[in-house]
Write a protein that holds these residues in place. Structure first.
Motif, mmCIF file in Angstrom:
data_model
loop_
_atom_site.group_PDB
_atom_site.id
_atom_site.type_symbol
_atom_site.label_atom_id
_atom_site.label_comp_id
_atom_site.label_asym_id
_atom_site.label_seq_id
_atom_site.Cartn_x
_atom_site.Cartn_y
_atom_site.Cartn_z
ATOM 1 N N MET A 62 0.843 -1.207 0.000
ATOM 2 C CA MET A 62 0.000 0.000 0.000
ATOM 3 C C MET A 62 0.874 1.252 0.000
ATOM 4 O O MET A 62 0.591 2.223 -0.706
ATOM 5 N N TYR A 63 1.936 1.232 0.786
ATOM 6 C CA TYR A 63 2.840 2.369 0.859
ATOM 7 C C TYR A 63 3.506 2.610 -0.498
ATOM 8 O O TYR A 63 3.576 3.742 -0.969
ATOM 9 N N ALA A 64 3.960 1.547 -1.134
ATOM 10 C CA ALA A 64 4.593 1.679 -2.452
ATOM 11 C C ALA A 64 3.586 2.185 -3.478
ATOM 12 O O ALA A 64 3.927 3.025 -4.329
ATOM 13 N N SER A 65 2.351 1.722 -3.380
ATOM 14 C CA SER A 65 1.315 2.172 -4.305
ATOM 15 C C SER A 65 1.035 3.663 -4.119
ATOM 16 O O SER A 65 0.905 4.403 -5.093
ATOM 17 N N LYS A 66 0.958 4.108 -2.884
ATOM 18 C CA LYS A 66 0.715 5.527 -2.621
ATOM 19 C C LYS A 66 1.890 6.378 -3.093
ATOM 20 O O LYS A 66 1.691 7.458 -3.651
ATOM 21 N N LYS A 67 3.107 5.890 -2.867
ATOM 22 C CA LYS A 67 4.276 6.627 -3.347
ATOM 23 C C LYS A 67 4.255 6.731 -4.864
ATOM 24 O O LYS A 67 4.555 7.779 -5.431
ATOM 25 N N ALA A 68 3.881 5.646 -5.528
ATOM 26 C CA ALA A 68 3.815 5.659 -6.992
ATOM 27 C C ALA A 68 2.704 6.588 -7.468
ATOM 28 O O ALA A 68 2.864 7.279 -8.484
ATOM 29 N N GLY A 69 1.595 6.636 -6.758
ATOM 30 C CA GLY A 69 0.514 7.556 -7.110
ATOM 31 C C GLY A 69 0.967 8.998 -7.017
ATOM 32 O O GLY A 69 0.684 9.819 -7.897
ATOM 33 N N ARG A 70 1.693 9.314 -5.963
ATOM 34 C CA ARG A 70 2.223 10.678 -5.819
ATOM 35 C C ARG A 70 3.221 10.981 -6.920
ATOM 36 O O ARG A 70 3.252 12.087 -7.461
ATOM 37 N N ALA A 71 4.041 9.994 -7.241
ATOM 38 C CA ALA A 71 5.016 10.183 -8.313
ATOM 39 C C ALA A 71 4.310 10.411 -9.647
ATOM 40 O O ALA A 71 4.748 11.243 -10.458
ATOM 41 N N THR A 72 3.204 9.707 -9.860
ATOM 42 C CA THR A 72 2.438 9.887 -11.094
ATOM 43 C C THR A 72 1.871 11.301 -11.168
ATOM 44 O O THR A 72 1.886 11.935 -12.221
ATOM 45 N N VAL A 73 1.380 11.792 -10.041
ATOM 46 C CA VAL A 73 0.873 13.162 -9.999
ATOM 47 C C VAL A 73 1.994 14.139 -10.363
ATOM 48 O O VAL A 73 1.795 15.058 -11.167
ATOM 49 N N VAL A 75 4.654 13.529 -12.139
ATOM 50 C CA VAL A 75 4.989 13.365 -13.555
ATOM 51 C C VAL A 75 3.985 14.111 -14.424
ATOM 52 O O VAL A 75 4.362 14.806 -15.376
ATOM 53 N N GLU A 76 2.698 13.971 -14.092
ATOM 54 C CA GLU A 76 1.659 14.654 -14.876
ATOM 55 C C GLU A 76 1.806 16.171 -14.779
ATOM 56 O O GLU A 76 1.642 16.882 -15.773
ATOM 57 N N LEU A 77 2.118 16.667 -13.585
ATOM 58 C CA LEU A 77 2.318 18.110 -13.437
ATOM 59 C C LEU A 77 3.547 18.575 -14.216
ATOM 60 O O LEU A 77 3.556 19.654 -14.802
ATOM 61 N N ARG A 78 4.583 17.740 -14.226
ATOM 62 C CA ARG A 78 5.774 18.098 -15.009
ATOM 63 C C ARG A 78 5.448 18.142 -16.501
ATOM 64 O O ARG A 78 5.959 18.985 -17.227
ATOM 65 N N LYS A 79 4.616 17.211 -16.959
ATOM 66 C CA LYS A 79 4.202 17.224 -18.366
ATOM 67 C C LYS A 79 3.416 18.485 -18.671
ATOM 68 O O LYS A 79 3.629 19.132 -19.689
ATOM 69 N N LYS A 80 2.484 18.808 -17.770
ATOM 70 C CA LYS A 80 1.612 19.948 -17.996
ATOM 71 C C LYS A 80 2.412 21.247 -18.095
ATOM 72 O O LYS A 80 2.179 22.063 -18.984
ATOM 73 N N PRO A 84 11.461 19.506 -16.428
ATOM 74 C CA PRO A 84 12.291 18.324 -16.669
ATOM 75 C C PRO A 84 11.792 17.109 -15.900
ATOM 76 O O PRO A 84 11.238 17.225 -14.807
ATOM 77 N N LYS A 85 12.009 15.936 -16.481
ATOM 78 C CA LYS A 85 11.560 14.680 -15.882
ATOM 79 C C LYS A 85 12.461 14.297 -14.707
ATOM 80 O O LYS A 85 13.616 14.670 -14.648
ATOM 81 N N SER A 86 11.896 13.509 -13.796
ATOM 82 C CA SER A 86 12.630 13.009 -12.647
ATOM 83 C C SER A 86 12.732 11.494 -12.756
ATOM 84 O O SER A 86 11.709 10.802 -12.839
ATOM 85 N N GLU A 87 13.948 10.985 -12.740
ATOM 86 C CA GLU A 87 14.136 9.537 -12.835
ATOM 87 C C GLU A 87 13.672 8.826 -11.571
ATOM 88 O O GLU A 87 13.258 7.677 -11.618
ATOM 89 N N GLN A 88 13.731 9.522 -10.445
ATOM 90 C CA GLN A 88 13.292 8.918 -9.191
ATOM 91 C C GLN A 88 11.789 8.627 -9.243
ATOM 92 O O GLN A 88 11.344 7.547 -8.838
ATOM 93 N N GLU A 90 9.973 8.145 -11.953
ATOM 94 C CA GLU A 90 9.757 7.064 -12.914
ATOM 95 C C GLU A 90 10.115 5.709 -12.304
ATOM 96 O O GLU A 90 9.439 4.714 -12.547
ATOM 97 N N ALA A 91 11.156 5.684 -11.476
ATOM 98 C CA ALA A 91 11.552 4.434 -10.825
ATOM 99 C C ALA A 91 10.477 3.978 -9.839
ATOM 100 O O ALA A 91 10.161 2.784 -9.755
ATOM 101 N N GLN A 92 9.893 4.918 -9.099
ATOM 102 C CA GLN A 92 8.835 4.563 -8.155
ATOM 103 C C GLN A 92 7.613 4.019 -8.885
ATOM 104 O O GLN A 92 6.968 3.078 -8.422
ATOM 105 N N ILE A 93 7.306 4.598 -10.032
ATOM 106 C CA ILE A 93 6.150 4.136 -10.795
ATOM 107 C C ILE A 93 6.388 2.728 -11.321
ATOM 108 O O ILE A 93 5.519 1.866 -11.258
#
Length: 161
Positions: A62-73, A75-80, A84-88, A90-93
Protein backbone atom coordinates in the motif's frame (compact mmCIF):
# COMPACT_ATOMS: atom_id res chain seq x y z
CA UNK A 1 12.84 10.58 35.53
CA UNK A 2 12.59 8.28 38.55
CA UNK A 3 12.67 5.28 36.24
CA UNK A 4 15.94 6.40 34.68
CA UNK A 5 17.59 6.91 38.06
CA UNK A 6 16.32 3.58 39.32
CA UNK A 7 17.56 1.74 36.23
CA UNK A 8 20.98 3.41 36.36
CA UNK A 9 21.58 3.11 40.11
CA UNK A 10 19.56 -0.05 40.71
CA UNK A 11 21.58 -2.13 38.27
CA UNK A 12 24.84 -1.10 39.92
CA UNK A 13 23.47 -1.79 43.42
CA UNK A 14 22.38 -5.31 42.41
CA UNK A 15 25.87 -6.03 41.10
CA UNK A 16 27.46 -4.85 44.35
CA UNK A 17 25.13 -6.77 46.64
CA UNK A 18 25.25 -9.97 44.63
CA UNK A 19 21.99 -9.72 42.76
CA UNK A 20 19.69 -9.01 45.65
CA UNK A 21 17.09 -11.57 44.64
CA UNK A 22 16.45 -14.95 46.14
CA UNK A 23 15.22 -16.40 42.85
CA UNK A 24 17.45 -18.66 40.88
CA UNK A 25 17.77 -17.80 37.23
CA UNK A 26 15.71 -19.93 34.81
CA UNK A 27 18.81 -21.17 33.07
CA UNK A 28 18.65 -24.34 35.12
CA UNK A 29 15.10 -25.05 33.93
CA UNK A 30 15.88 -24.22 30.32
CA UNK A 31 15.17 -21.05 28.46
CA UNK A 32 11.58 -20.25 27.55
CA UNK A 33 10.78 -20.07 23.85
CA UNK A 34 9.17 -16.90 22.52
CA UNK A 35 5.87 -18.77 22.12
CA UNK A 36 5.88 -19.85 25.76
CA UNK A 37 6.85 -16.36 26.86
CA UNK A 38 3.71 -15.01 25.16
CA UNK A 39 1.51 -17.84 26.44
CA UNK A 40 0.94 -19.52 23.07
CA UNK A 41 1.59 -22.92 21.66
CA UNK A 42 4.24 -23.32 18.99
CA UNK A 43 1.62 -23.66 16.20
CA UNK A 44 -0.26 -20.56 17.36
CA UNK A 45 2.98 -18.62 17.50
CA UNK A 46 3.95 -19.71 13.94
CA UNK A 47 0.53 -18.71 12.66
CA UNK A 48 0.83 -15.37 14.44
CA UNK A 49 4.24 -14.76 12.90
CA UNK A 50 2.88 -15.56 9.40
CA UNK A 51 0.01 -13.16 9.96
CA UNK A 52 2.39 -10.42 11.07
CA UNK A 53 4.57 -10.93 7.98
CA UNK A 54 1.53 -10.87 5.66
CA UNK A 55 0.23 -7.66 7.25
CA UNK A 56 3.64 -6.06 6.87
CA UNK A 57 3.77 -7.04 3.21
CA UNK A 58 0.30 -5.56 2.64
CA UNK A 59 1.31 -2.31 4.36
CA UNK A 60 4.49 -2.13 2.29
CA UNK A 61 2.51 -2.72 -0.92
CA UNK A 62 0.00 0.00 0.00
CA UNK A 63 2.84 2.37 0.86
CA UNK A 64 4.59 1.68 -2.45
CA UNK A 65 1.31 2.17 -4.31
CA UNK A 66 0.71 5.53 -2.62
CA UNK A 67 4.28 6.63 -3.35
CA UNK A 68 3.82 5.66 -6.99
CA UNK A 69 0.51 7.56 -7.11
CA UNK A 70 2.22 10.68 -5.82
CA UNK A 71 5.02 10.18 -8.31
CA UNK A 72 2.44 9.89 -11.09
CA UNK A 73 0.87 13.16 -10.00
CA UNK A 74 4.29 14.82 -10.09
CA UNK A 75 4.99 13.36 -13.56
CA UNK A 76 1.66 14.65 -14.88
CA UNK A 77 2.32 18.11 -13.44
CA UNK A 78 5.77 18.10 -15.01
CA UNK A 79 4.20 17.22 -18.37
CA UNK A 80 1.61 19.95 -18.00
CA UNK A 81 4.11 22.67 -17.16
CA UNK A 82 6.86 21.22 -19.37
CA UNK A 83 9.34 20.75 -16.54
CA UNK A 84 12.29 18.32 -16.67
CA UNK A 85 11.56 14.68 -15.88
CA UNK A 86 12.63 13.01 -12.65
CA UNK A 87 14.14 9.54 -12.84
CA UNK A 88 13.29 8.92 -9.19
CA UNK A 89 9.57 9.34 -9.89
CA UNK A 90 9.76 7.06 -12.91
CA UNK A 91 11.55 4.43 -10.82
CA UNK A 92 8.84 4.56 -8.16
CA UNK A 93 6.15 4.14 -10.79
CA UNK A 94 7.87 1.14 -12.37
CA UNK A 95 8.42 -0.47 -8.95
CA UNK A 96 4.70 -0.27 -8.18
CA UNK A 97 3.78 -1.76 -11.54
CA UNK A 98 0.19 -1.44 -12.73
CA UNK A 99 -1.18 -0.82 -9.24
CA UNK A 100 -0.95 2.95 -9.65
CA UNK A 101 -4.29 4.72 -9.50
CA UNK A 102 -4.69 8.40 -10.22
CA UNK A 103 -7.20 10.39 -8.21
CA UNK A 104 -10.41 11.15 -10.12
CA UNK A 105 -9.81 14.90 -9.95
CA UNK A 106 -6.37 14.54 -11.48
CA UNK A 107 -7.71 12.29 -14.23
CA UNK A 108 -10.36 14.88 -15.10
CA UNK A 109 -7.76 17.64 -15.04
CA UNK A 110 -5.45 15.73 -17.38
CA UNK A 111 -8.32 15.03 -19.80
CA UNK A 112 -9.33 18.70 -19.83
CA UNK A 113 -5.75 19.75 -20.52
CA UNK A 114 -5.49 17.27 -23.38
CA UNK A 115 -8.76 18.55 -24.88
CA UNK A 116 -7.57 22.15 -24.59
CA UNK A 117 -4.31 21.26 -26.31
CA UNK A 118 -6.23 19.50 -29.10
CA UNK A 119 -8.40 22.59 -29.54
CA UNK A 120 -5.31 24.79 -29.70
CA UNK A 121 -3.73 22.45 -32.21
CA UNK A 122 -6.83 22.49 -34.42
CA UNK A 123 -6.99 26.29 -34.24
CA UNK A 124 -3.29 26.48 -35.03
CA UNK A 125 -3.84 24.15 -37.99
CA UNK A 126 -6.61 26.43 -39.28
CA UNK A 127 -4.37 29.44 -38.96
CA UNK A 128 -1.64 27.59 -40.78
CA UNK A 129 -3.99 26.72 -43.64
CA UNK A 130 -5.12 30.36 -43.80
CA UNK A 131 -1.51 31.51 -43.99
CA UNK A 132 -0.91 29.17 -46.88
CA UNK A 133 -3.82 30.69 -48.87
CA UNK A 134 -3.38 33.79 -50.95
CA UNK A 135 -4.89 37.00 -49.73
CA UNK A 136 -6.76 37.30 -53.02
CA UNK A 137 -8.39 33.90 -52.49
CA UNK A 138 -9.49 34.91 -48.99
CA UNK A 139 -10.95 38.18 -50.33
CA UNK A 140 -12.85 36.30 -53.05
CA UNK A 141 -14.34 33.85 -50.50
CA UNK A 142 -15.35 36.70 -48.20
CA UNK A 143 -16.94 38.64 -51.10
CA UNK A 144 -18.88 35.53 -52.21
CA UNK A 145 -20.20 34.97 -48.69
CA UNK A 146 -21.21 38.63 -48.40
CA UNK A 147 -23.03 38.50 -51.72
CA UNK A 148 -24.87 35.31 -50.68
CA UNK A 149 -26.02 36.97 -47.47
CA UNK A 150 -27.17 40.03 -49.41
CA UNK A 151 -29.28 38.00 -51.80
CA UNK A 152 -30.82 35.88 -49.03
CA UNK A 153 -31.79 39.03 -47.10
CA UNK A 154 -33.25 40.61 -50.23
CA UNK A 155 -35.43 37.56 -50.83
CA UNK A 156 -36.77 37.53 -47.31
CA UNK A 157 -37.64 41.24 -47.09
CA UNK A 158 -40.87 42.20 -45.50
CA UNK A 159 -43.64 42.60 -48.10
CA UNK A 160 -45.12 45.63 -46.35
CA UNK A 161 -42.06 47.77 -46.87
Amino acid sequence: MAFMIKSMVGGQLKNLTGGGSSEEPKASEGEATPAEAQGMTREEFDEYQKQVVEEKMERDAMYASKKAGRATVRVELRKKYRLPKSEQDEAQITMAGDDVELPDELTRMVRQDEEEEEDKESFAARLQSLQEMDIDTIKEKAQETFNELKTSVAEHKCRVM
